[in-house]
Enzyme design. Structure first.
Site, PDB file in Angstrom:
ATOM      1  CG  ASP A   1      -2.117  -1.622   5.742  1.00  0.00           C
ATOM      2  OD1 ASP A   1      -3.007  -0.974   6.303  1.00  0.00           O
ATOM      3  OD2 ASP A   1      -1.664  -2.684   6.209  1.00  0.00           O
TER       4      ASP A   1
ATOM      5  CD  GLU B   1      -2.554   2.904  12.058  1.00  0.00           C
ATOM      6  OE1 GLU B   1      -1.807   1.939  12.313  1.00  0.00           O
ATOM      7  OE2 GLU B   1      -3.796   2.815  12.069  1.00  0.00           O
TER       8      GLU B   1
END
Length: 496
Positions: free
Chosen positions: A14, A174
């Site tokens: 991420d 997301e």
């Protein structure tokens, strides 16, 4: 020049990036590990040096007994008026918060909480205003990318949360990030889940709150159709413009074990992919919308040399940067020296969602030789290849009433098996060696000038496809048992 992906290897998922002056700064998720949110810097986007962590104090993050792959999710790093902000989610407590610092090499603030749900928060600054965005459900119960304006000093919401985009219809929308480029607002996000169907998507509009027009050829970046290709699951990206005006996407992906071995155990890693804008302001990414292992580009000077560290030892790593603990450590059980590690064990095992005496370094590549000398006074200690409390392989020395033994133990789900053990008699010292390849770990004992093979195990049982979760294998040194005491020296992890 040519550069190779990934640009940061091992469990660093991420990624988010920002640039201040001529320097780039990058953060990654850390889940249940502490310190939280690894922090890197680079001058060229290719070579990254870890300079610390954002969450270094117990007061900043609650990790006590958090579930594996819980804890610290997807961070975003931004700079506004000289101050750095890192915003993230503690997924276990369902709290979004941010911390800040005026010194990127120093400590970060106590957390400032924002009363908006969801995960993957983003901060966007414009004209003295701060917008907070993530994926979740807004104040009217509408799901999607959710946005509100906040007071950056207090974290208080100044507007209600509003869903501004529902994506393209893929599952698990997301990882939103907002940018203003040439007068247009670009909203980058991910869909498909952070696995083999992962993809990056985007839309743009004339207002920060939409409406947004979807890019006609979404997904802009995905490897979901590249069956058998090493790099999979690309997505969850962040755009960055370099000093020469070129655009790039920093994003996650993973390397599967082999062409037809659809497993990954090194974790989600950091990849770099070129981005190109057309005359109408839409952008494309990568090689025909995919990320490849090697890009050849004139965007980087031929003077830039991609460097890769191949050997990791106690002497050439730093305890507070390269190494990590499981959840919040009981620091009195660790004596950290330049060339030696002393561990005091407790009754907490690695099979519990707790904080055993454990300190680890991420496995960064498939082929490696991991070794260390171990001197055990009491209890049990050794090397573990750790995915989570239900999936880890241990090469250990144990003391019992008859003396010392070396053992190879496999923990796979509910199956916990000592595969092999060997008596050491009164000898409490051993050289432990693990030889890793893409599909197997081999466990060895070196003693009396002999290399003794104790057994092997498949790497796939430590993969996310088997174990679940969002982490990767950590090479851990541990001690277990009340009163146990162990000394580790000559640690080396050498990638081949």
């Amino acid at each position: 020049m040519k550069y190779n992906n990934p640009v940061i290897k091992g469990f660093y998922p991420d990624p988010s990036v920002c640039k201040v002056g001529d320097t780039y700064y990058l953060v990654c998720s850390s889940m249940q590990y502490f310190p939280g949110v690894p922090l890197f810097e680079s001058k060229d986007l290719i070579n990254w040096n870890q300079i610390g962590h954002c969450l270094t104090r117990e007061s900043q993050i609650q990790l006590d007994k958090v579930n594996s792959s819980g804890g610290v999710f997807a961070p975003t790093i931004r700079n506004n008026n000289g101050r750095f902000y890192m915003t993230t989610t503690n997924d276990t407590t369902h709290q979004n918060f941010y911390v800040w610092t005026d010194d990127i090499y120093g400590e970060w603030s106590e957390p400032v909480y924002v009363d908006q749900g969801g995960i993957d928060p983003d901060l966007y600054f414009e004209n003295g205003k701060t917008f907070f965005m993530g994926n979740g459900t807004d104040d009217q119960g509408i799901g999607g990318i959710v946005q509100c304006e906040i007071d950056i000093e207090s974290g208080n919401k100044l507007t209600s949360s509003r869903s501004i985009w529902q994506g393209t219809g893929g599952r698990f929308l997301e990882a939103p990030h907002m940018y203003k480029i040439n007068g247009k607002y670009y909203l980058l996000a991910a869909e498909g889940g952070t696995e083999f169907g992962h993809m990056a998507i985007y839309a743009r509009g004339d207002s920060i709150s939409g409406p947004f027009e979807e890019y006609l050829y979404n997904p802009v970046l995905t490897n979901r159709n590249l069956g058998g290709y090493e790099i999979q699951a690309v997505g969850h990206g962040d755009l960055i413009q370099d000093n020469n005006g070129n655009w790039w996407m920093i994003h996650l992906g993973f390397r599967q074990m082999g062409q037809w071995l659809t497993y990954h155990h090194l974790g989600r890693e950091v990849f770099l992919t070129p981005v190109t804008f057309d005359e109408e302001g839409w952008f494309t990414a990568g090689h025909s919308g995919t990320t490849i292992t090697c890009f050849e580009t004139n965007r980087l000077s031929d003077d830039v040399v991609q460097k890769e560290k191949k050997s990791f030892t106690f002497e050439n790593t730093e305890w507070d940067k390269d190494w990590c603990y499981l959840r919040l450590p009981h620091t009195h059980n660790y004596i950290l020296e330049q060339n030696k590690l002393t561990l005091k064990g407790t009754e907490i095992t690695m099979d519990q969602p707790d904080s055993p005496t454990f300190i680890g370094i991420r496995q960064k590549d498939f082929n490696a030789i991991i070794s260390c000398d171990l001197s055990l006074m009491h209890g049990e200690a050794g090397i573990t290849l750790y995915m989570d409390e239900h999936h880890h392989y241990d090469l250990a020395v144990r003391k019992d009433k008859n003396g010392y033994k070396v053992l190879e133990r496999l923990n796979i789900g509910d199956i916990k098996s000592i595969e092999n053990e060997m008596d050491l008699g009164s000898n409490n010292q051993a050289t432990l060696i693990i030889r890793a390849s893409h599909d197997r770990y081999n466990f060895h004992l070196y003693t009396d000038g002999k290399d003794i093979h104790l057994g092997s195990a498949q790497t796939k049982y430590l993969s996310s496809e088997v174990a679940g979760g969002f982490t990767g294998v950590i090479i851990g040194l541990y001690a277990y048992g009340q009163g146990s005491l162990a000394e580790f020296s000559k640690f080396k992890c050498e990638y081949l």
